[in-house]
Design a protein around this motif. Sequence first.
Motif, PDB file in Angstrom:
ATOM      1  N   TYR A  19      35.366  91.659  -4.405  1.00 29.07           N
ATOM      2  CA  TYR A  19      34.686  92.928  -4.143  1.00 29.07           C
ATOM      3  C   TYR A  19      34.695  93.247  -2.649  1.00 29.07           C
ATOM      4  O   TYR A  19      34.955  94.396  -2.244  1.00 29.07           O
ATOM      5  CB  TYR A  19      33.251  92.883  -4.650  1.00 29.07           C
ATOM      6  CG  TYR A  19      32.493  94.165  -4.406  1.00 29.07           C
ATOM      7  CD1 TYR A  19      32.573  95.217  -5.309  1.00 29.07           C
ATOM      8  CD2 TYR A  19      31.726  94.328  -3.262  1.00 29.07           C
ATOM      9  CE1 TYR A  19      31.897  96.410  -5.073  1.00 29.07           C
ATOM     10  CE2 TYR A  19      31.042  95.517  -3.021  1.00 29.07           C
ATOM     11  CZ  TYR A  19      31.133  96.548  -3.926  1.00 29.07           C
ATOM     12  OH  TYR A  19      30.468  97.725  -3.675  1.00 29.07           O
ATOM     13  N   GLY A  20      34.418  92.237  -1.831  1.00 27.49           N
ATOM     14  CA  GLY A  20      34.386  92.453  -0.389  1.00 27.49           C
ATOM     15  C   GLY A  20      35.719  92.934   0.154  1.00 27.49           C
ATOM     16  O   GLY A  20      35.785  93.877   0.955  1.00 27.49           O
ATOM     17  N   LEU A  21      36.798  92.298  -0.285  1.00 25.37           N
ATOM     18  CA  LEU A  21      38.131  92.727   0.156  1.00 25.37           C
ATOM     19  C   LEU A  21      38.441  94.132  -0.342  1.00 25.37           C
ATOM     20  O   LEU A  21      38.924  94.985   0.418  1.00 25.37           O
ATOM     21  CB  LEU A  21      39.185  91.747  -0.363  1.00 25.37           C
ATOM     22  CG  LEU A  21      39.249  90.384   0.333  1.00 25.37           C
ATOM     23  CD1 LEU A  21      40.129  89.411  -0.458  1.00 25.37           C
ATOM     24  CD2 LEU A  21      39.797  90.547   1.754  1.00 25.37           C
ATOM     25  N   GLY A  22      38.165  94.368  -1.605  1.00 24.42           N
ATOM     26  CA  GLY A  22      38.476  95.676  -2.181  1.00 24.42           C
ATOM     27  C   GLY A  22      37.689  96.812  -1.569  1.00 24.42           C
ATOM     28  O   GLY A  22      38.154  97.955  -1.537  1.00 24.42           O
ATOM     29  N   SER A  23      36.495  96.510  -1.075  1.00 22.93           N
ATOM     30  CA  SER A  23      35.622  97.571  -0.565  1.00 22.93           C
ATOM     31  C   SER A  23      35.933  98.010   0.865  1.00 22.93           C
ATOM     32  O   SER A  23      35.299  98.935   1.367  1.00 22.93           O
ATOM     33  CB  SER A  23      34.157  97.120  -0.653  1.00 22.93           C
ATOM     34  OG  SER A  23      33.905  96.055   0.251  1.00 22.93           O
ATOM     35  N   ILE A  24      36.908  97.351   1.515  1.00 20.80           N
ATOM     36  CA  ILE A  24      37.277  97.772   2.876  1.00 20.80           C
ATOM     37  C   ILE A  24      37.931  99.153   2.799  1.00 20.80           C
ATOM     38  O   ILE A  24      38.998  99.301   2.211  1.00 20.80           O
ATOM     39  CB  ILE A  24      38.245  96.779   3.527  1.00 20.80           C
ATOM     40  CG1 ILE A  24      37.624  95.383   3.588  1.00 20.80           C
ATOM     41  CG2 ILE A  24      38.617  97.242   4.940  1.00 20.80           C
ATOM     42  CD1 ILE A  24      38.587  94.296   4.039  1.00 20.80           C
ATOM     43  N   LYS A  71      45.102  94.670  -0.017  1.00 22.72           N
ATOM     44  CA  LYS A  71      43.816  93.998  -0.238  1.00 22.72           C
ATOM     45  C   LYS A  71      43.681  93.528  -1.671  1.00 22.72           C
ATOM     46  O   LYS A  71      43.062  92.482  -1.939  1.00 22.72           O
ATOM     47  CB  LYS A  71      42.652  94.903   0.170  1.00 22.72           C
ATOM     48  CG  LYS A  71      42.477  96.164  -0.666  1.00 22.72           C
ATOM     49  CD  LYS A  71      41.416  97.069  -0.023  1.00 22.72           C
ATOM     50  CE  LYS A  71      41.179  98.329  -0.842  1.00 22.72           C
ATOM     51  NZ  LYS A  71      40.217  99.239  -0.181  1.00 22.72           N
ATOM     52  N   GLY A  72      44.285  94.263  -2.621  1.00 19.65           N
ATOM     53  CA  GLY A  72      44.296  93.794  -4.003  1.00 19.65           C
ATOM     54  C   GLY A  72      45.139  92.548  -4.149  1.00 19.65           C
ATOM     55  O   GLY A  72      44.758  91.586  -4.830  1.00 19.65           O
ATOM     56  N   SER A  73      46.292  92.539  -3.497  1.00 17.42           N
ATOM     57  CA  SER A  73      47.177  91.379  -3.549  1.00 17.42           C
ATOM     58  C   SER A  73      46.541  90.158  -2.897  1.00 17.42           C
ATOM     59  O   SER A  73      46.627  89.043  -3.421  1.00 17.42           O
ATOM     60  CB  SER A  73      48.505  91.695  -2.842  1.00 17.42           C
ATOM     61  OG  SER A  73      49.237  92.683  -3.523  1.00 17.42           O
ATOM     62  N   VAL A  74      45.899  90.366  -1.763  1.00 17.30           N
ATOM     63  CA  VAL A  74      45.275  89.246  -1.046  1.00 17.30           C
ATOM     64  C   VAL A  74      44.169  88.618  -1.886  1.00 17.30           C
ATOM     65  O   VAL A  74      44.038  87.388  -1.935  1.00 17.30           O
ATOM     66  CB  VAL A  74      44.722  89.724   0.312  1.00 17.30           C
ATOM     67  CG1 VAL A  74      43.824  88.654   0.936  1.00 17.30           C
ATOM     68  CG2 VAL A  74      45.877  90.043   1.254  1.00 17.30           C
ATOM     69  N   LEU A  90      39.234  87.559 -12.169  1.00 17.93           N
ATOM     70  CA  LEU A  90      37.939  88.138 -11.808  1.00 17.93           C
ATOM     71  C   LEU A  90      37.996  88.722 -10.405  1.00 17.93           C
ATOM     72  O   LEU A  90      37.481  89.831 -10.169  1.00 17.93           O
ATOM     73  CB  LEU A  90      36.841  87.075 -11.892  1.00 17.93           C
ATOM     74  CG  LEU A  90      35.426  87.550 -11.547  1.00 17.93           C
ATOM     75  CD1 LEU A  90      35.001  88.692 -12.468  1.00 17.93           C
ATOM     76  CD2 LEU A  90      34.433  86.390 -11.637  1.00 17.93           C
ATOM     77  N   ALA A  91      38.626  88.010  -9.471  1.00 16.98           N
ATOM     78  CA  ALA A  91      38.770  88.523  -8.110  1.00 16.98           C
ATOM     79  C   ALA A  91      39.577  89.816  -8.113  1.00 16.98           C
ATOM     80  O   ALA A  91      39.271  90.759  -7.375  1.00 16.98           O
ATOM     81  CB  ALA A  91      39.441  87.475  -7.223  1.00 16.98           C
ATOM     82  N   ALA A  92      40.620  89.861  -8.956  1.00 17.15           N
ATOM     83  CA  ALA A  92      41.440  91.066  -9.062  1.00 17.15           C
ATOM     84  C   ALA A  92      40.616  92.252  -9.560  1.00 17.15           C
ATOM     85  O   ALA A  92      40.658  93.347  -8.983  1.00 17.15           O
ATOM     86  CB  ALA A  92      42.610  90.805 -10.019  1.00 17.15           C
ATOM     87  N   LEU A  93      39.867  92.041 -10.620  1.00 20.63           N
ATOM     88  CA  LEU A  93      39.035  93.104 -11.174  1.00 20.63           C
ATOM     89  C   LEU A  93      38.022  93.602 -10.151  1.00 20.63           C
ATOM     90  O   LEU A  93      37.843  94.809  -9.962  1.00 20.63           O
ATOM     91  CB  LEU A  93      38.310  92.603 -12.422  1.00 20.63           C
ATOM     92  CG  LEU A  93      37.289  93.557 -13.049  1.00 20.63           C
ATOM     93  CD1 LEU A  93      37.957  94.848 -13.503  1.00 20.63           C
ATOM     94  CD2 LEU A  93      36.575  92.882 -14.216  1.00 20.63           C
ATOM     95  N   MET A  94      37.389  92.672  -9.461  1.00 29.72           N
ATOM     96  CA  MET A  94      36.349  93.060  -8.505  1.00 29.72           C
ATOM     97  C   MET A  94      36.932  93.714  -7.254  1.00 29.72           C
ATOM     98  O   MET A  94      36.264  94.537  -6.619  1.00 29.72           O
ATOM     99  CB  MET A  94      35.504  91.844  -8.142  1.00 29.72           C
ATOM    100  CG  MET A  94      34.658  91.314  -9.285  1.00 29.72           C
ATOM    101  SD  MET A  94      33.647  92.608 -10.077  1.00 29.72           S
ATOM    102  CE  MET A  94      32.553  93.052  -8.725  1.00 29.72           C
ATOM    103  N   ALA A  95      38.176  93.376  -6.910  1.00 27.01           N
ATOM    104  CA  ALA A  95      38.824  94.070  -5.796  1.00 27.01           C
ATOM    105  C   ALA A  95      39.022  95.541  -6.148  1.00 27.01           C
ATOM    106  O   ALA A  95      38.808  96.435  -5.319  1.00 27.01           O
ATOM    107  CB  ALA A  95      40.162  93.412  -5.474  1.00 27.01           C
ATOM    108  N   PHE A  96      39.408  95.795  -7.393  1.00 23.96           N
ATOM    109  CA  PHE A  96      39.569  97.171  -7.843  1.00 23.96           C
ATOM    110  C   PHE A  96      38.217  97.891  -7.840  1.00 23.96           C
ATOM    111  O   PHE A  96      38.106  99.026  -7.361  1.00 23.96           O
ATOM    112  CB  PHE A  96      40.180  97.193  -9.243  1.00 23.96           C
ATOM    113  CG  PHE A  96      40.491  98.571  -9.741  1.00 23.96           C
ATOM    114  CD1 PHE A  96      41.709  99.158  -9.476  1.00 23.96           C
ATOM    115  CD2 PHE A  96      39.539  99.295 -10.457  1.00 23.96           C
ATOM    116  CE1 PHE A  96      41.993 100.454  -9.918  1.00 23.96           C
ATOM    117  CE2 PHE A  96      39.815 100.575 -10.907  1.00 23.96           C
ATOM    118  CZ  PHE A  96      41.036 101.158 -10.637  1.00 23.96           C
ATOM    119  N   VAL A  97      37.203  97.229  -8.387  1.00 19.94           N
ATOM    120  CA  VAL A  97      35.859  97.818  -8.421  1.00 19.94           C
ATOM    121  C   VAL A  97      35.367  98.090  -6.999  1.00 19.94           C
ATOM    122  O   VAL A  97      34.768  99.139  -6.721  1.00 19.94           O
ATOM    123  CB  VAL A  97      34.874  96.885  -9.159  1.00 19.94           C
ATOM    124  CG1 VAL A  97      33.438  97.386  -9.019  1.00 19.94           C
ATOM    125  CG2 VAL A  97      35.250  96.780 -10.638  1.00 19.94           C
ATOM    126  N   GLY A  98      35.642  97.150  -6.089  1.00 12.59           N
ATOM    127  CA  GLY A  98      35.217  97.320  -4.700  1.00 12.59           C
ATOM    128  C   GLY A  98      35.846  98.539  -4.053  1.00 12.59           C
ATOM    129  O   GLY A  98      35.184  99.261  -3.299  1.00 12.59           O
TER     130      GLY A  98
END
Length: 202
Positions: A19-24, A71-74, A90-98
Motif C-alpha cells: 500500500y505504501g509503495l502504491g500510494s506514492i 511501483k507495482g512491479s517493485v 497481497l502486496a500486489a493487490l495493496m499496491a493497486f489499492v494504494g
Amino acid sequence: MPLIETTTAGLILWAVIGYGLGSIPFGMVLARVMGLGNLREIGSGNIGATNVLRTGNKKAAALTLLLDGGKGSVAVLLARVFAGEDAVQLAALMAFVGHCYPVWLGFRGGKGVATFLGILLALAWPVGVACCLTWLVAALISRMSSMAAIMAAALSTGWAIVLGNGAIIILAFVLTLLVFWRHRSNMARIKVGTEPKIGLFR
C-alpha cells in the motif's frame, strides 16, 4: 491462488509495504517539481499519466507512466525476494489499492492502469506483455486510453489461463473488477460517445 504460507504478521507487513509503495503519487510530485501546476485543477483532476499528458508535457507523462508501473512491479519483486507467493499477491493487490486510494490525497487517487500493468509484468511477465499489447492495439483502434485500459483488464484473466499462469487468475480477476470500478465514469461516457480520444483531451 497460492497457498497461505506467510504468518499473519508477515501478511500485514507486506500489505502495508504494498500500500505504501502504491500510494506514492508520482504524477502529483512530477507535476509540481516540473512546474506543471496542480493536477487536481487540470483536465479530469486525475493523478495518472493520462492527465499529466493533458499538461502538454510528454516527458512528465512518460515518467509518470514508468514510475506508476514501477511501483507495482517493485512491490511484487520485493515480496518475492523476502516472502512467499501469498505475500507477493497481497502486496500486489495493496499496491493497486494504494494507487487508487492513497491516504495522502484523501483516498482520491488514480485509476491504476499503469500500476496494474506493472504488477502483471512482475507477477508473470508473459501475461503482463500480453496485456500491454492488448492495451496498445485497443488504443490504436479506439483512440481512447480508457477503452484500451478496460480491454487490457478484461482480457487479463483470459491471458493468465491461456499462458498457463493459473496461480494469478483470482488476483487478475479482482484487479480487473477494480479497474472496471475505477473506470465506471469513462464507461458511461463511452456508451454515449463523449469520451475524449488520445490527442484530443479536453
